[in-house]
Scaffold this active site. Structure first.
Site, PDB file in Angstrom:
ATOM      1  N   ARG A  76     -76.247  13.611  88.511  1.00 20.05           N
ATOM      2  CA  ARG A  76     -76.784  15.346  89.327  1.00 20.05           C
ATOM      3  C   ARG A  76     -77.316  15.982  88.462  1.00 20.05           C
ATOM      4  O   ARG A  76     -76.715  16.496  87.469  1.00 20.05           O
ATOM      5  CB  ARG A  76     -75.172  15.320  89.952  1.00 20.05           C
ATOM      6  CG  ARG A  76     -74.555  14.708  91.142  1.00 20.05           C
ATOM      7  CD  ARG A  76     -73.611  15.465  91.719  1.00 20.05           C
ATOM      8  NE  ARG A  76     -72.423  15.124  90.859  1.00 20.05           N
ATOM      9  CZ  ARG A  76     -70.998  16.136  92.158  1.00 20.05           C
ATOM     10  NH1 ARG A  76     -70.969  16.727  92.291  1.00 20.05           N
ATOM     11  NH2 ARG A  76     -70.214  16.450  90.899  1.00 20.05           N
ATOM     12  N   ARG A 100     -78.978  19.096  76.812  1.00 16.51           N
ATOM     13  CA  ARG A 100     -79.507  19.939  76.661  1.00 16.51           C
ATOM     14  C   ARG A 100     -78.111  21.183  75.303  1.00 16.51           C
ATOM     15  O   ARG A 100     -79.621  21.648  74.348  1.00 16.51           O
ATOM     16  CB  ARG A 100     -79.746  21.045  77.878  1.00 16.51           C
ATOM     17  CG  ARG A 100     -80.363  20.589  78.865  1.00 16.51           C
ATOM     18  CD  ARG A 100     -80.768  21.808  79.918  1.00 16.51           C
ATOM     19  NE  ARG A 100     -79.725  21.805  80.252  1.00 16.51           N
ATOM     20  CZ  ARG A 100     -79.894  23.303  81.063  1.00 16.51           C
ATOM     21  NH1 ARG A 100     -79.481  24.420  80.492  1.00 16.51           N
ATOM     22  NH2 ARG A 100     -78.397  23.295  81.223  1.00 16.51           N
ATOM     23  N   ASP A 149     -79.168  19.054  86.983  1.00 17.48           N
ATOM     24  CA  ASP A 149     -78.979  20.419  87.087  1.00 17.48           C
ATOM     25  C   ASP A 149     -80.037  21.015  87.625  1.00 17.48           C
ATOM     26  O   ASP A 149     -80.908  21.227  87.616  1.00 17.48           O
ATOM     27  CB  ASP A 149     -78.101  21.121  85.942  1.00 17.48           C
ATOM     28  CG  ASP A 149     -77.316  21.379  85.143  1.00 17.48           C
ATOM     29  OD1 ASP A 149     -76.408  20.459  86.081  1.00 17.48           O
ATOM     30  OD2 ASP A 149     -76.900  20.802  83.620  1.00 17.48           O
TER      31      ASP A 149
END
Length: 276
Positions: A55, A206, A57
């Site tokens: 999933r 990230r 972001d």
């Protein structure tokens, strides 16, 4: 109950205009758009069980996303020759279903996966990102040293507790195995980080990129990102890199379809009791 057929969907999307993958009642999401379009083509509720490998972001892109769903076998047999083109005509331009493949009923896009691979793109050009690539490339304000980036990356490979790099969820594990993490500079000057692991926790990729970039531009020692692995809580010193530079490029599965169920069972045993 009608016989149903499981389908694997290979999906690509530009994440700029989406609030992530997961369906949300008041927001535009990739799953929401897919379900809406499938309902339009096949009838509401005909496609069921949409399950995704990872999933992503809000703002994150994909060229190699994988999901599965189930269709009544009769509907699939009737539409299999035309469904992909129908979806291409009706889906918005920023999401494409690139393939629809019949798979065994025990294939699970999430739990049968053996790895997820992401790429993160950065430019250190003094003029910033090229206009046509601004949605997929992060502009970094300082020169970056490729050797320093790779030295910082090397200490993060392997199985570690990545608590310093994860947004912790209650009862969730932050133990992950990173099997690949390296940087290259392409001929156009773009720096590309390739990150592969069995799975990732939220914002992990990230966060790793954010830590490596400040080592790559000299503001932190190259050993600093690996040094944070001793932490058992999210590090406030790590800046999460912008979502738009990140792309999910591949999801791996066992070569032998007979292994889908075994892999899914093993993954559930490792993940479900901790992640819920």
């Amino acid at each position: 109950m009608d016989e149903r057929t499981r389908l694997r969907l290979d999906v690509a999307y530009d994440g700029t205009g989406f609030s992530g993958w997961a369906a949300q009642p008041t927001r535009r999401t990739v799953a929401g758009v897919l379900v809406q379009t499938l309902d339009l083509v096949l009838g509401a509720g005909t496609a069921t069980g949409l399950t995704v490998a990872g999933r992503t972001d809000a703002g994150v892109h994909a060229t190699g996303q994988v999901c599965h769903l189930d269709l009544p076998t009769g509907v699939w047999r009737e539409r299999e020759g035309s469904l992909l083109r129908r979806l291409a005509r009706l889906l918005p331009d920023d999401v494409r279903v690139r393939a629809m493949t019949e798979v065994p009923a025990d294939f699970d896009a999430r739990f049968s996966a053996t790895f997820r691979r992401y790429e993160y793109r950065v430019t250190d050009a003094p003029w910033g990102a090229e206009p046509l690539r601004r949605h997929e490339v992060l502009a970094w304000p300082k020169p970056l040293d490729l050797a320093a980036l790779n030295a910082a990356a090397a200490g993060l490979v392997g199985e570690h507790d990545f608590a310093a790099y994860c947004r912790r969820k209650e009862n969730a594990t932050t133990l992950r195995e990173v099997t690949r993490l390296d940087w290259r500079r392409d001929p156009d000057g773009i720096l590309v980080a390739t990150v592969q692991a069995d799975a990732f926790c939220q914002a992990m990729v990230r966060s790793l990129v954010g830590a490596m970039l400040v080592a790559g531009d000299g503001r932190r020692p190259v050993g600093w990102p690996a040094g944070l692995l001793t932490r058992r809580e999210r590090s406030s010193e790590v800046t999460v890199a912008s979502a738009h530079g990140l792309t999910l490029v591949a999801v791996g599965y066992p070569e032998d379809p007979a292994e889908y169920a075994r892999r899914a069972e093993r993954t559930r045993r490792l993940r479900v009791p901790l992640e819920g």
